[in-house]
Design a protein around this motif. Sequence first.
Motif, short mmCIF file in Angstrom:
data_model
loop_
_atom_site.label_atom_id
_atom_site.label_comp_id
_atom_site.label_asym_id
_atom_site.label_seq_id
_atom_site.Cartn_x
_atom_site.Cartn_y
_atom_site.Cartn_z
N GLY A 238 23.49 32.43 40.60
CA GLY A 238 23.59 31.18 41.78
C GLY A 238 24.69 31.59 42.77
N THR A 239 25.11 30.24 43.23
CA THR A 239 26.32 30.18 44.03
C THR A 239 27.37 29.57 42.98
N ASN A 240 28.40 30.47 42.99
CA ASN A 240 29.40 30.07 41.92
C ASN A 240 30.83 30.04 42.30
N ASN A 241 31.52 29.04 41.54
CA ASN A 241 33.12 28.87 41.96
C ASN A 241 33.83 28.95 40.80
N ILE A 242 34.51 29.83 40.27
CA ILE A 242 35.18 29.80 38.97
C ILE A 242 36.73 29.91 39.29
N ASP A 243 37.22 28.82 38.67
CA ASP A 243 38.97 28.67 38.83
C ASP A 243 39.66 29.67 37.86
N GLY A 244 40.81 29.76 37.95
CA GLY A 244 41.58 30.57 37.30
C GLY A 244 41.48 32.13 37.42
N THR A 245 42.29 33.03 36.78
CA THR A 245 41.78 34.61 36.87
C THR A 245 40.85 34.88 35.77
N THR A 246 40.02 35.70 36.37
CA THR A 246 38.71 35.91 35.60
C THR A 246 38.87 37.36 35.33
N THR A 247 38.82 37.91 34.10
CA THR A 247 38.56 39.16 33.56
C THR A 247 37.30 39.31 32.74
N ASP A 264 41.33 32.52 41.52
CA ASP A 264 42.55 33.20 41.43
C ASP A 264 42.55 34.66 40.87
N GLY A 265 41.44 35.08 41.36
CA GLY A 265 41.24 36.88 41.07
C GLY A 265 40.31 36.99 40.02
N LEU A 266 39.64 38.31 40.34
CA LEU A 266 38.67 39.10 39.53
C LEU A 266 38.92 40.46 39.02
N THR A 267 38.79 40.80 37.98
CA THR A 267 38.85 42.15 37.11
C THR A 267 37.36 42.30 36.57
N SER A 268 36.85 43.46 37.00
CA SER A 268 35.38 43.73 36.60
C SER A 268 35.42 45.40 36.35
N THR A 269 36.15 45.72 35.54
CA THR A 269 36.39 47.35 35.24
C THR A 269 35.89 47.88 33.93
N ALA A 270 35.29 46.88 32.96
CA ALA A 270 35.13 47.24 31.71
C ALA A 270 33.63 48.19 31.87
N SER A 271 32.78 47.88 32.71
CA SER A 271 31.54 48.46 32.92
C SER A 271 31.19 48.29 34.21
N ALA A 272 29.98 48.75 34.89
CA ALA A 272 29.55 48.99 36.09
C ALA A 272 29.13 47.40 36.62
N THR A 273 29.54 47.08 37.85
CA THR A 273 29.35 45.82 38.53
C THR A 273 28.24 46.18 39.72
N THR A 274 27.30 45.26 39.41
CA THR A 274 25.94 45.29 40.63
C THR A 274 26.38 44.11 41.44
N LEU A 275 26.49 44.29 42.91
CA LEU A 275 26.47 43.24 43.55
C LEU A 275 25.41 43.08 44.70
N GLY A 276 24.91 41.89 44.60
CA GLY A 276 23.74 41.52 45.70
C GLY A 276 24.38 40.18 46.50
N ALA A 277 25.48 40.01 46.34
CA ALA A 277 26.08 38.95 47.44
C ALA A 277 27.34 38.95 47.57
N ASP A 278 28.14 38.02 48.46
CA ASP A 278 29.47 38.10 48.74
C ASP A 278 30.35 37.68 47.50
N VAL A 279 31.58 38.08 47.35
CA VAL A 279 32.46 37.91 46.36
C VAL A 279 33.82 37.73 46.97
N THR A 280 34.55 36.66 46.65
CA THR A 280 35.81 36.42 47.20
C THR A 280 36.82 35.89 46.05
N ALA A 281 38.09 36.62 46.39
CA ALA A 281 39.05 36.35 45.28
C ALA A 281 40.12 35.54 46.26
N ASN A 282 40.06 34.46 46.07
CA ASN A 282 40.83 33.21 47.15
C ASN A 282 42.49 33.68 47.08
N ASN A 283 43.07 33.59 45.67
CA ASN A 283 44.33 33.57 45.78
C ASN A 283 44.82 34.79 44.69
#
Length: 299
Positions: A238-247, A264-283
């Motif tokens: 869906g359309t998502n808003n996750i607060d805090g730093t996400t790993t 507050d940021g995103l880290t997704s390096t443990a495995s492959a990431t598939t993207l089909g929409a915009d992703v934003t790390a605001n702060n």
Amino acid sequence: TLDAGDADPISIGSVAGVETLTITDSSTTAVAGATSATAVTITDTTSSVTFNGPVTATNLNAAGAQAYAVTMTGGDTITSAVTFTNTGGVTLGDATSDITTFLGGLTSTASTTTTEGTIRVSGGNSLTIGDVTLAAATKYETNLSAPGGGSLTVGNVTGAGNALEINAGTAGTATITSMDEVLFTLANSGNTTVTAAITDATSTLALLDTTGVVTLAGNVTALSLTTTSEGYSLVLGGTNNIDGTTTLNNVGGVTINGTTIFDDGLTSTASATTLGADVTANNGSMSLGDVTLTAGVQL
């Protein structure tokens, strides 16, 4: 057999050594102490039937689509599968230490179910609950005595800031319709799907383990989302808003199909990431490992 008519109450200290306890009718019925019977049958009551002490029975039957409520708060053990068909509500547990066991399985979909403590069934059997209100911290488990577990199905969960943990075993499928203001922990499952929205910015999501896929299909608004270094995959639909730093530490892959903000940021390096929409790390920063694009996206 107890019948006080629909205008008068029934009050019982305790029940023991009874083959069949039948409550035919009353204004209200309350059992203060323990209930031990081969079968407990509730035919009708104007308002409510309450078991304050532990109920131990082979069979429990809340018969007919009647508008009474059933409350069981003593820490109960029912051997056979139970289906609550009364429409006035079901309450299971009134303390986080309570353990309510339906060895043969549980179905409570005719009205809202209010839960507290642990509600469990034997592995291989199913636990199916409709709309739920969490009175306090609650666990739903379908892996008693069998780690493979069984199916676990829950409707719309109103959390009021309380915790919900589910464990469907290593092979049981878990399905939840939606969650609002829930501190959610997924202990284990074969696959887990939340089909609609997860709402309220105080909600938290801790995904500890699953054999296959965790799918959050609806919009997600949450304070935090955490995953562990296990082999499951995560799908955000869906359309998502996750607060805090996400790993995201899970190693089975991450798929983001809806526009998502990680405040507050995103880290997704443990495995492959598939993207089909915009992703934003605001702060904060964004760190991705190998990426596959299924559509044009903006990062």
